[in-house]
Design a protein around this motif. Structure first.
Motif, mmCIF file in Angstrom:
data_model
loop_
_atom_site.group_PDB
_atom_site.id
_atom_site.type_symbol
_atom_site.label_atom_id
_atom_site.label_comp_id
_atom_site.label_asym_id
_atom_site.label_seq_id
_atom_site.Cartn_x
_atom_site.Cartn_y
_atom_site.Cartn_z
ATOM 1 N N ASN A 123 0.832 -1.211 0.000
ATOM 2 C CA ASN A 123 0.000 0.000 0.000
ATOM 3 C C ASN A 123 0.863 1.256 0.000
ATOM 4 O O ASN A 123 0.549 2.249 -0.671
ATOM 5 N N VAL A 124 1.973 1.216 0.727
ATOM 6 C CA VAL A 124 2.882 2.357 0.764
ATOM 7 C C VAL A 124 3.623 2.480 -0.565
ATOM 8 O O VAL A 124 3.746 3.574 -1.131
ATOM 9 N N ASN A 125 4.094 1.352 -1.081
ATOM 10 C CA ASN A 125 4.816 1.367 -2.357
ATOM 11 C C ASN A 125 3.978 1.963 -3.481
ATOM 12 O O ASN A 125 4.475 2.746 -4.303
ATOM 13 N N LEU A 126 2.709 1.611 -3.523
ATOM 14 C CA LEU A 126 1.834 2.092 -4.583
ATOM 15 C C LEU A 126 1.631 3.604 -4.508
ATOM 16 O O LEU A 126 1.626 4.292 -5.540
ATOM 17 N N GLU A 127 1.461 4.126 -3.296
ATOM 18 C CA GLU A 127 1.283 5.571 -3.135
ATOM 19 C C GLU A 127 2.543 6.326 -3.546
ATOM 20 O O GLU A 127 2.479 7.371 -4.202
ATOM 21 N N VAL A 128 3.702 5.798 -3.161
ATOM 22 C CA VAL A 128 4.965 6.459 -3.496
ATOM 23 C C VAL A 128 5.218 6.407 -4.998
ATOM 24 O O VAL A 128 5.743 7.360 -5.586
ATOM 25 N N GLN A 187 12.670 12.128 -3.860
ATOM 26 C CA GLN A 187 12.085 12.596 -5.117
ATOM 27 C C GLN A 187 10.562 12.568 -5.058
ATOM 28 O O GLN A 187 9.890 13.498 -5.527
ATOM 29 N N ALA A 188 10.010 11.522 -4.467
ATOM 30 C CA ALA A 188 8.552 11.432 -4.332
ATOM 31 C C ALA A 188 8.027 12.575 -3.467
ATOM 32 O O ALA A 188 6.980 13.169 -3.765
ATOM 33 N N PHE A 238 3.120 9.692 2.539
ATOM 34 C CA PHE A 238 3.555 8.331 2.199
ATOM 35 C C PHE A 238 5.013 8.287 1.753
ATOM 36 O O PHE A 238 5.675 7.250 1.900
ATOM 37 N N ALA A 239 5.536 9.387 1.234
ATOM 38 C CA ALA A 239 6.969 9.439 0.944
ATOM 39 C C ALA A 239 7.760 9.355 2.246
ATOM 40 O O ALA A 239 8.785 8.664 2.331
#
Length: 411
Positions: free
Chosen positions: A38-43, A88-89, A104-105
């Motif tokens: 879930n975190v990876n997708l937002e980032v 960067q995110a 989330f970054a």
């Protein structure tokens, strides 16, 4: 996190085959980089807005160095890929005014990276300085079975909650970066208590109930308000209350003493036959003493708020290690672009942290850096901790709060 050694040739083959999901490392023995999917997708959403370093996907930043290199783009140090991705995110989300993306970054920066065995800590990033001080203020969670991980991971979560609160996000989301329960040292599979599912968009660590939260809701909120946790905040308030009570006692005792002195003086004057004149003298003396005592009581109250007549003296003589200026600045135009007056470290090179509306966020970070980065003498660290607790409990704001903290450190 745990990971078996992956040959770069295998990773390259997976990435190069058409039609193959290049982020699915099913052949790895103990993968878990998708646990926080879930975190990876937002980032990924934020990273894709502008990706000048050609980072292939956030997932690579959670792998060990050998596997991470395959997706690092132009990031030369794979041990810094996680930080670079988060940085960067965060930059992209900030430019878009996206608080959720920035949040989330920050969370991604604090996630645990894969390592080769249960109890093995991951390598910190030392070769690259993050552009955003909010990212620079954070580090990744460590394997929960590694030495000192429980205390360290909780501190990381508190730092994360403070940063999330500083950008206007929900501090309780800091627990999204929490990791698994400790595995067994020596586990031959190197798996520990993990999961990995690249099809579970909610994150299998959440879906399977495997996440062990670092903070209570109260602790997360306290960290965002400038406390190091509910327990420390309560301790600070208790100290301040005791100081305030002592100040009140000083004020009361001063009044009683003056009344007694005036009575004795009046009696002596009556015996000498100059009752009228000396009554005036007694009144003047009492008035002067009362004024002095009132001033002393005010001074005591001020010292109670700062909680550190002794701490300031100790700090002035103590060495702050490689960091010569641990002071806090209250600025109408913070260096990170915040559009409102806020606190920040005066020396942002040694204390790289985004500005904050609450002084406690910055004071706590400075005290932590004195230990972790500056290698300050214990007397300086103790003085900083006392000043940190005092300024949080004092109720002071703005420049007065910054002055209180700085003066307690001897500046």
């Amino acid at each position: 996190m745990k990971q078996s050694i992956i040959a770069l040739s295998l990773v390259g083959a997976v990435l190069g085959r058409p039609g193959v999901n290049r982020y699915n490392f099913e052949k790895r023995e103990v993968p878990q980089e998708h646990a926080h999917r879930n975190v990876n997708l937002e980032v990924s959403k934020s990273l894709n807005l502008d990706n000048p370093d050609n980072i292939q996907d956030p997932i690579f930043g959670l792998l060990g160095a050998a596997a991470a290199a395959a997706g690092a783009g132009s990031i030369a140090d794979p041990d810094c890929l996680q930080q670079a991705t988060a940085d960067q995110a965060f930059t992209n989300a900030k430019a878009a005014g996206d608080v959720n993306g920035m949040t989330f970054a920050l969370i991604f920066r604090a996630l645990e990276r894969n390592t080769g065995s249960v109890g093995l800590a991951s390598v910190p990033c030392t070769s690259i300085q993050a552009v955003n001080p909010e990212i620079a203020a954070l580090q990744q969670h460590q394997d929960p079975a590694s030495d000192g991980a429980a205390a360290l991971n909780k501190q990381i979560a508190q730092d994360l909650a403070a940063q999330i609160g500083a950008i206007g996000g929900d501090p309780t989301l800091a627990n999204e970066a929490s990791t698994f329960a400790p595995g067994e040292i020596g586990d031959a599979t190197a798996k520990g208590n993990t999961c990995d599912d690249d099809a579970d968009d909610a994150g299998c660590i959440n879906t399977l109930g495997l996440r062990v939260d670092d903070l209570t809701e109260e602790e997360a909120l306290a960290a965002a308000q400038g406390g190091a946790g509910a327990g420390n905040a309560a301790a600070g308030n208790g100290t301040a209350a005791a100081d305030s009570e002592n100040a009140n006692k000083d004020s009361g005792n001063a009044d009683d003493s003056d009344a007694g002195a005036a009575a004795c003086l009046a009696a002596g004057n009556a015996d000498s036959g100059n009752a009228t004149d000396n009554a005036g003298d007694a009144g003047n003396a009492d008035s002067g003493n009362a004024s002095n005592d009132a001033g002393n009581a005010s001074a005591d109250a001020g010292n109670a708020a700062n909680a550190t007549a002794d701490a300031g003296a100790a700090a002035g003589a103590a060495a702050f290690g490689s960091c010569s200026d641990p002071t806090i600045t209250f600025s109408q135009a913070p260096s990170d672009g915040r559009q409102e007056a806020a606190f920040e470290a005066t020396d942002l090179t040694n204390f790289p942290h985004g500005s904050a509306l609450g002084i406690g966020v910055i004071s706590s970070f400075i005290c932590d850096q004195l230990v972790n980065k500056c290698k300050a003498e214990q007397a300086a660290v103790d003085s900083c901790d006392q000043a940190d607790a005092a300024v949080k409990a004092s109720g002071l704001s703005g420049q007065a709060a910054a002055d209180s903290f700085n003066q307690a450190l001897g500046f």
